[in-house]
Enzyme design. Structure first.
Site, short mmCIF file in Angstrom:
data_model
loop_
_atom_site.label_atom_id
_atom_site.label_comp_id
_atom_site.label_asym_id
_atom_site.label_seq_id
_atom_site.Cartn_x
_atom_site.Cartn_y
_atom_site.Cartn_z
N HIS A 154 5.00 -11.19 -0.63
CA HIS A 154 4.25 -10.56 0.35
C HIS A 154 3.20 -11.15 1.40
CE1 HIS A 154 3.31 -7.55 3.56
NE2 HIS A 154 2.69 -7.37 3.43
N CYS A 184 6.98 -9.87 7.50
CA CYS A 184 5.60 -9.57 7.52
C CYS A 184 5.09 -11.42 6.89
CB CYS A 184 5.27 -9.79 5.92
SG CYS A 184 6.20 -10.93 4.24
N ASN A 219 -3.16 -6.54 6.63
CA ASN A 219 -1.88 -6.21 6.12
C ASN A 219 -0.62 -5.90 6.99
OD1 ASN A 219 0.83 -6.16 4.63
ND2 ASN A 219 -0.08 -4.13 2.70
#
Length: 443
Positions: free
Chosen positions: A288, A150, A308
């Site tokens: 994240h 990520c 995302n």
């Protein structure tokens, strides 16, 4: 690099002990609501388990995730939750793949505050709403897969936006270059966005390759060796980075003026998110990396818009909205951005160069005949901006060397897979039963 070091999105080896079974898997607990939902889940996401023991474990995970989903729904009246592709994972598996590395990230945050340049933002005039998707500064949603990368998607998404806003064509850049080559971070085992910027500056003169020339292949958790192929194409170049003030007002002001921001947050509430605004987002630890692309303060519930990296089949076509003003999900703890020198071709200096022209408008002529001469209608369209259509869809038109690309989308944000059609710039082309000519006008 110490192997014991944790990192943002770090992926640990998770051992799920399943009893061995020789018989093939079969449907179990048929008739119960959870079992029926589980069967539908397997059909939807193409799941097939090798043993009965594994299927029993996956059903147990599924039932637990249903409980968590209902808890999140009860706390978030402005959001909708449901069954997602993650529902057969245990909490430990999901956390290990997507939500690990809090201790290291906290230390890295303190280091950043002490050693990185801090950006200043004008707080006097913050617009009520900004969405960089509508201004053409955001590439389509991507999917990190079963890899704790990520951090790379967050960093690359930020560079894509900064490159575009410095006067260049929007181009999708390579996460794989960072995952495979960046030895300041840990590939699928995690990393940090500021360290990614540092690695580029120290090892590639700030150069980042295009996604087309260096595509992402680590979605299965495997990290291949760094490529030195002569066919790699440089798509962008950064010349620095900044740490943005960690107040939401400062973040909004900086984003409105400068573009999308790479941030870290607590994504513990995201597994079953479907749509709407999260107002009771868990905020215990940063785990994240994502991309902040906009905000809206005009409605009853002000919210941030976040891109995302879990694919377009999660959330709102890959996006999540989170309430503003309360540091929800800890999203204001680590806002950072790369810096791109305006209008610099990759690897060049701007000290004596004229900025590259940037497309502003497209003159579109649609005609009834095949030669763009009869029954024609002319329209001026802003290039590289998302234009909402009736019925909830949208369209975008983009200029690139010698061609014009028109794309239509089923959503209002021009994200995900669109239906695209290319024409030569300034030349007549067939279009349905007639013809079309798109001409880009630059500044």
């Amino acid at each position: 690099m110490a192997t014991s070091r944790a990192a943002l999105c770090a992926v640990a080896v998770v051992c799920v002990v399943l009893a061995a079974a020789c018989a093939p898997a079969r449907a179990i607990h048929v008739g119960t609501p959870a079992a029926a939902l589980f069967e539908e889940f397997k059909r939807t996401y193409g799941r097939a388990y090798e043993t009965l023991a594994e299927e029993q474990q996956r059903l147990a995970n599924f039932e637990r995730n249903l409980e968590l989903m209902r808890e999140h729904q009860a706390r978030n009246p402005h959001a909708q939750f449901g069954i997602t592709k993650f529902f057969d994972l245990s909490e430990a598996e999901f956390a290990a793949r997507y939500l690990n590395g809090a201790a290291y990230f906290a230390a890295a945050k303190r280091h950043a505050a002490q050693h990185y340049r801090k950006a200043r933002a004008d707080l006097s005039a913050v617009p009520d709403a900004v969405d960089w998707r509508e201004k053409g500064a955001v590439t389509p949603v991507k999917d990190q897969g079963a890899c704790g990368s990520c951090w790379a998607f967050s960093a690359v998404g930020n560079i894509e936006g900064q490159w575009y806003l410095a006067g260049h064509e929007l181009v999708s850049l390579s996460e794989q270059q960072l995952v495979s080559c960046d030895d300041m971070n840990d590939g699928c085992d995690g990393g940090l966005m500021l360290q990614a910027f540092d690695w580029l500056l120290q090892n590639t003169n700030g150069h980042l390759h295009t996604e087309d020339s260096y595509p992402y292949v680590s979605g299965n958790g495997y990290v291949p060796e760094c490529s030195n192929s002569s066919e790699l194409v440089v798509g962008a170049q950064i010349d620095g980075h900044v740490l943005i003030g960690s107040s939401e007002k400062a973040m909004a002001a900086w984003l409105a003026k400068n573009g999308p921001i790479a941030i870290a947050l607590d994504a513990s509430s995201f597994m079953s998110y479907k749509s709407g605004v999260l107002t009771a987002c868990i905020g215990k630890q940063l785990n994240h990396g994502v991309l902040l692309v906009g905000y809206d303060m005009t409605g009853e519930v002000p919210y941030w818009v976040i891109k995302n990296s879990w694919g377009g089949d999660w959330g709102e076509q890959g996006y999540v909205r989170v309430v503003m003003g309360v540091n929800a999900c800890l999203l204001s703890e680590y806002p950072v951005s790369a810096h791109v020198r305006e209008s610099a071709a990759p690897g060049t200096s701007t000290s004596s160069e004229t900025p590259a022209p940037r497309p502003v408008m497209v003159e579109q002529v649609i005609c009834f005949d095949k030669n763009c001469t009869q029954g024609c209608r002319k329209t001026l369209i802003k290039a590289n901006e998302c234009h909402k259509n009736g019925g909830g869809g949208a369209s975008m038109i983009k200029c690139s060397p010698q061609k014009v690309t028109m794309c239509t989308y089923s959503n209002e944000f021009c994200v995900g897979g669109g239906l695209c059609f290319e024409t030569p710039d300034g030349k007549c082309a067939p279009y349905f039963l007639g013809s079309i000519m798109n001409t880009c006008h630059y500044t």
